[in-house]
Motif scaffolding. Structure first.
Motif, mmCIF file in Angstrom:
data_model
loop_
_atom_site.group_PDB
_atom_site.id
_atom_site.type_symbol
_atom_site.label_atom_id
_atom_site.label_comp_id
_atom_site.label_asym_id
_atom_site.label_seq_id
_atom_site.Cartn_x
_atom_site.Cartn_y
_atom_site.Cartn_z
ATOM 1 N N THR A 159 0.851 -1.195 0.000
ATOM 2 C CA THR A 159 0.000 0.000 0.000
ATOM 3 C C THR A 159 0.891 1.251 0.000
ATOM 4 O OG1 THR A 159 -0.031 0.127 2.410
ATOM 5 C CG2 THR A 159 -1.775 -1.192 1.367
ATOM 6 N N PRO A 160 0.377 2.378 -0.465
ATOM 7 C CA PRO A 160 1.169 3.607 -0.422
ATOM 8 C C PRO A 160 1.652 3.938 0.995
ATOM 9 C CG PRO A 160 -0.746 3.925 -1.816
ATOM 10 C CD PRO A 160 -0.908 2.584 -1.169
ATOM 11 N N GLU A 161 0.788 3.666 1.998
ATOM 12 C CA GLU A 161 1.152 3.956 3.397
ATOM 13 C C GLU A 161 2.364 3.132 3.829
ATOM 14 O OE1 GLU A 161 -2.803 5.116 2.401
ATOM 15 O OE2 GLU A 161 -1.956 3.081 2.376
ATOM 16 N N ARG A 162 2.333 1.844 3.481
ATOM 17 C CA ARG A 162 3.454 0.971 3.842
ATOM 18 C C ARG A 162 4.703 1.367 3.043
ATOM 19 N NH1 ARG A 162 6.420 -0.959 7.322
ATOM 20 N NH2 ARG A 162 7.369 -3.010 7.021
ATOM 21 N N GLY A 163 4.518 1.756 1.800
ATOM 22 C CA GLY A 163 5.633 2.206 0.976
ATOM 23 C C GLY A 163 6.318 3.421 1.579
ATOM 24 N N TYR A 164 5.507 4.349 2.093
ATOM 25 C CA TYR A 164 6.030 5.561 2.737
ATOM 26 C C TYR A 164 6.882 5.187 3.951
ATOM 27 C CZ TYR A 164 6.010 9.969 5.380
ATOM 28 O OH TYR A 164 6.377 11.077 6.088
ATOM 29 N N GLU A 165 6.357 4.249 4.779
ATOM 30 C CA GLU A 165 7.090 3.796 5.982
ATOM 31 C C GLU A 165 8.421 3.139 5.595
ATOM 32 O OE1 GLU A 165 4.575 1.057 8.026
ATOM 33 O OE2 GLU A 165 3.013 2.558 8.426
ATOM 34 N N LEU A 166 8.379 2.259 4.595
ATOM 35 C CA LEU A 166 9.594 1.551 4.170
ATOM 36 C C LEU A 166 10.624 2.520 3.593
ATOM 37 C CD1 LEU A 166 7.979 -1.632 2.552
ATOM 38 C CD2 LEU A 166 9.373 -1.586 4.627
ATOM 39 N N ILE A 198 16.579 3.688 -3.953
ATOM 40 C CA ILE A 198 15.438 2.784 -3.751
ATOM 41 C C ILE A 198 14.972 2.227 -5.082
ATOM 42 C CG2 ILE A 198 12.974 2.722 -3.119
ATOM 43 C CD1 ILE A 198 13.576 4.661 -0.853
ATOM 44 N N LYS A 199 14.637 0.936 -5.063
ATOM 45 C CA LYS A 199 14.024 0.287 -6.220
ATOM 46 C C LYS A 199 12.592 -0.062 -5.861
ATOM 47 C CE LYS A 199 14.665 -4.018 -8.756
ATOM 48 N NZ LYS A 199 15.648 -4.869 -9.408
ATOM 49 N N ILE A 200 11.644 0.346 -6.697
ATOM 50 C CA ILE A 200 10.214 0.180 -6.393
ATOM 51 C C ILE A 200 9.607 -0.841 -7.353
ATOM 52 C CG2 ILE A 200 8.000 1.356 -6.157
ATOM 53 C CD1 ILE A 200 9.630 4.004 -5.983
ATOM 54 N N LYS A 201 8.950 -1.847 -6.796
ATOM 55 C CA LYS A 201 8.261 -2.842 -7.614
ATOM 56 C C LYS A 201 6.932 -2.260 -8.105
ATOM 57 C CE LYS A 201 11.270 -6.220 -7.131
ATOM 58 N NZ LYS A 201 11.968 -6.810 -8.282
ATOM 59 N N VAL A 202 6.754 -2.305 -9.423
ATOM 60 C CA VAL A 202 5.499 -1.867 -10.043
ATOM 61 C C VAL A 202 5.055 -2.977 -10.995
ATOM 62 C CG1 VAL A 202 5.995 0.603 -9.807
ATOM 63 C CG2 VAL A 202 6.774 -0.614 -11.857
ATOM 64 N N GLY A 203 4.067 -2.673 -11.862
ATOM 65 C CA GLY A 203 3.649 -3.673 -12.843
ATOM 66 C C GLY A 203 2.337 -4.347 -12.489
ATOM 67 N N SER A 204 1.620 -3.798 -11.482
ATOM 68 C CA SER A 204 0.307 -4.366 -11.142
ATOM 69 C C SER A 204 -0.775 -3.448 -11.704
ATOM 70 C CB SER A 204 0.180 -4.545 -9.621
ATOM 71 O OG SER A 204 0.458 -3.332 -8.937
ATOM 72 N N VAL A 225 1.411 4.278 -9.466
ATOM 73 C CA VAL A 225 1.765 5.707 -9.428
ATOM 74 C C VAL A 225 1.614 6.251 -8.001
ATOM 75 C CG1 VAL A 225 1.130 8.023 -10.258
ATOM 76 C CG2 VAL A 225 1.295 6.104 -11.868
ATOM 77 N N GLU A 226 0.542 5.841 -7.318
ATOM 78 C CA GLU A 226 0.312 6.289 -5.929
ATOM 79 C C GLU A 226 1.437 5.793 -5.012
ATOM 80 O OE1 GLU A 226 -3.568 4.978 -4.777
ATOM 81 O OE2 GLU A 226 -4.597 6.410 -6.096
ATOM 82 N N ARG A 227 1.855 4.539 -5.218
ATOM 83 C CA ARG A 227 2.919 3.970 -4.385
ATOM 84 C C ARG A 227 4.231 4.730 -4.609
ATOM 85 N NH1 ARG A 227 3.726 -0.462 -6.756
ATOM 86 N NH2 ARG A 227 1.667 -1.157 -6.129
ATOM 87 N N VAL A 228 4.551 5.011 -5.864
ATOM 88 C CA VAL A 228 5.793 5.735 -6.171
ATOM 89 C C VAL A 228 5.759 7.142 -5.557
ATOM 90 C CG1 VAL A 228 7.260 6.671 -8.008
ATOM 91 C CG2 VAL A 228 6.221 4.412 -8.287
ATOM 92 N N GLU A 229 4.601 7.796 -5.640
ATOM 93 C CA GLU A 229 4.454 9.135 -5.037
ATOM 94 C C GLU A 229 4.693 9.088 -3.528
ATOM 95 O OE1 GLU A 229 1.486 12.188 -6.552
ATOM 96 O OE2 GLU A 229 0.482 10.276 -6.991
ATOM 97 N N ALA A 230 4.103 8.067 -2.872
ATOM 98 C CA ALA A 230 4.236 7.934 -1.419
ATOM 99 C C ALA A 230 5.690 7.686 -1.029
ATOM 100 C CB ALA A 230 3.347 6.791 -0.916
ATOM 101 N N ILE A 231 6.383 6.853 -1.818
ATOM 102 C CA ILE A 231 7.786 6.539 -1.534
ATOM 103 C C ILE A 231 8.658 7.779 -1.742
ATOM 104 C CG2 ILE A 231 9.761 5.169 -2.371
ATOM 105 C CD1 ILE A 231 7.618 2.875 -2.793
ATOM 106 N N ARG A 232 8.352 8.548 -2.792
ATOM 107 C CA ARG A 232 9.064 9.801 -3.016
ATOM 108 C C ARG A 232 8.894 10.740 -1.817
ATOM 109 N NH1 ARG A 232 11.321 12.879 -6.860
ATOM 110 N NH2 ARG A 232 12.757 11.151 -6.616
ATOM 111 N N SER A 233 7.684 10.782 -1.224
ATOM 112 C CA SER A 233 7.442 11.622 -0.030
ATOM 113 C C SER A 233 8.267 11.151 1.153
ATOM 114 C CB SER A 233 5.957 11.587 0.355
ATOM 115 O OG SER A 233 5.168 12.023 -0.713
ATOM 116 N N GLY A 234 8.393 9.813 1.294
ATOM 117 C CA GLY A 234 9.144 9.255 2.426
ATOM 118 C C GLY A 234 10.643 9.371 2.262
#
Length: 357
Positions: A142-149, A161-167, A173-182
């Motif tokens: 989830t984006p929330e968990r991505g932000y924490e990680l 950071i390497k982000i798994k996508v492809g689903s 896009v939301e997950r990548v945005e959250a990770i960028r914030s974190g």
């Protein structure tokens, strides 16, 4: 009989739980179900190898890898480990579909041989450097968990950071945005693990560009056999594109280069083995294709092998060897000393420097 003659080979299961399930576009795992190989030479030198089959990527399971590794062991007993290139070719001629079994056996042979020679493996491979620096992977969460990680990754002192996508494209896009914030200052790689069509991959990059996010790399956006799709993505974006599953061996890499289908090639020992990985690296260098190293769900043992190869050869632009950090326990010691994302090999005296706990 030479001191480097193979005296015995032991093959056994290696099961290690993960800290949490690791999900990518092609599947989810909650433990490493690998194979441990121990080669003992006539002079008493002992080397370790690891097979890390991942069915969606390698077409192998722990059961098939165990059977193939036993078959390889029968082929090699009584032969001289100093002839490791010949032995690698022999294994490949018989077990040509069982790449992880051959890779694990090559690893154990080279570990035992360089222990017998009294030199570290990174020195044996050329000694270009004595350390590598890895990124950290964030799975499909989830984006929330991505932000924490992402925040945890920054706190650990890891610098990319390497982000798994492809689903689902929107969720990606939301997950990548959250990770960028974190982790606002860390470079980001996207890895679709064959999950997109060519158009979806470009749509993903376009959507991220609208949010002012530019990845440093997009890895394996399309199905491994879709060479035309891979070329299409490469030709229609300025973000570098890496071939992973498509780059299974040196013949496949030669084809990719000839087509202009990728800017970067991800070398994984479990796909190609060590001898062919050296050929892939040479091919890429000759054609100005950037090199990346990656891994399946591997312990400190196989990750050390990749780190020694990369440090020894030098010239790898992207390093993704973080899987030991995803495991709940570590049955090995040595191989490298870790500081943040840096694996320092300089204290290794011979071979991989790995011992069983």
């Amino acid at each position: 009989m030479s001191g480097t003659t193979i005296k015995s080979i032991n093959v056994e299961p290696l099961n290690i739980p993960l800290l949490e399930p690791f999900t990518i576009a092609t599947g989810s795992v909650n433990s490493a179900r690998n194979v441990l190989i121990t080669v003992t030479l006539q002079d008493g030198s002992r080397g370790y190898g690891e097979c890390a089959p991942f069915p969606p990527s390698t077409g192998e399971s722990q059961e098939t890898a165990l059977a193939a590794a036993q078959g390889c062991a029968e082929l090699l007993k009584g032969r001289d480990a100093a002839h490791w290139r010949v032995l690698a070719k022999l294994m490949r001629s018989v077990f040509y579909s069982q790449t992880t079994a051959c890779a694990g056996m090559e690893m154990a042979l080279l570990d035992a041989l360089t222990r017998s020679y009294g030199i570290p493996l990174y020195t044996f491979f050329g000694g270009a450097s004595s350390f590598v620096e890895t990124d950290m992977s964030i799975p499909i969460v989830t984006p929330e968990r991505g932000y924490e990680l992402a925040k945890e990754t920054v706190e650990r002192g890891i610098t990319s950071i390497k982000i798994k996508v492809g689903s689902d494209l929107r969720e990606d896009v939301e997950r990548v945005e959250a990770i960028r914030s974190g982790a606002p200052n860390l470079p980001l790689t996207l890895d679709a693990n064959q999950g997109y069509t060519a158009n979806e991959a470009l749509l993903c990059l376009e959507a991220l560009d609208d949010h002012d996010i530019r990845p440093i790399l997009m890895e394996q956006p399309v199905h491994k056999d879709d060479y035309e799709g891979l070329r299409y993505v490469t030709q229609h974006t300025t973000v570098p594109v890496a071939a992973d599953e498509s780059a299974a061996n040196s013949a496949a890499v030669a084809r990719l280069i000839g087509m202009g289908a990728a800017n970067v090639v991800n070398v994984k020992l479990m796909k190609s083995g060590i001898v062919d990985a050296l050929d892939i690296a040479a091919l890429c260098r000759a054609h100005h294709i950037q090199l990346m190293v990656g891994a399946m769900i591997e312990s400190r043992l196989a990750s050390s092998m990749a780190a020694h190869l990369v440090a020894g050869l030098g010239g790898f632009s992207f390093v993704d060897l973080d899987t030991p950090m995803l495991l709940a326990e570590d049955p090995f010691t040595g191989g490298y000393e870790q500081r943040g994302g840096i694996y320092d090999l300089s204290s290794v005296k011979s071979g991989l420097g790995i011992e069983l706990k």
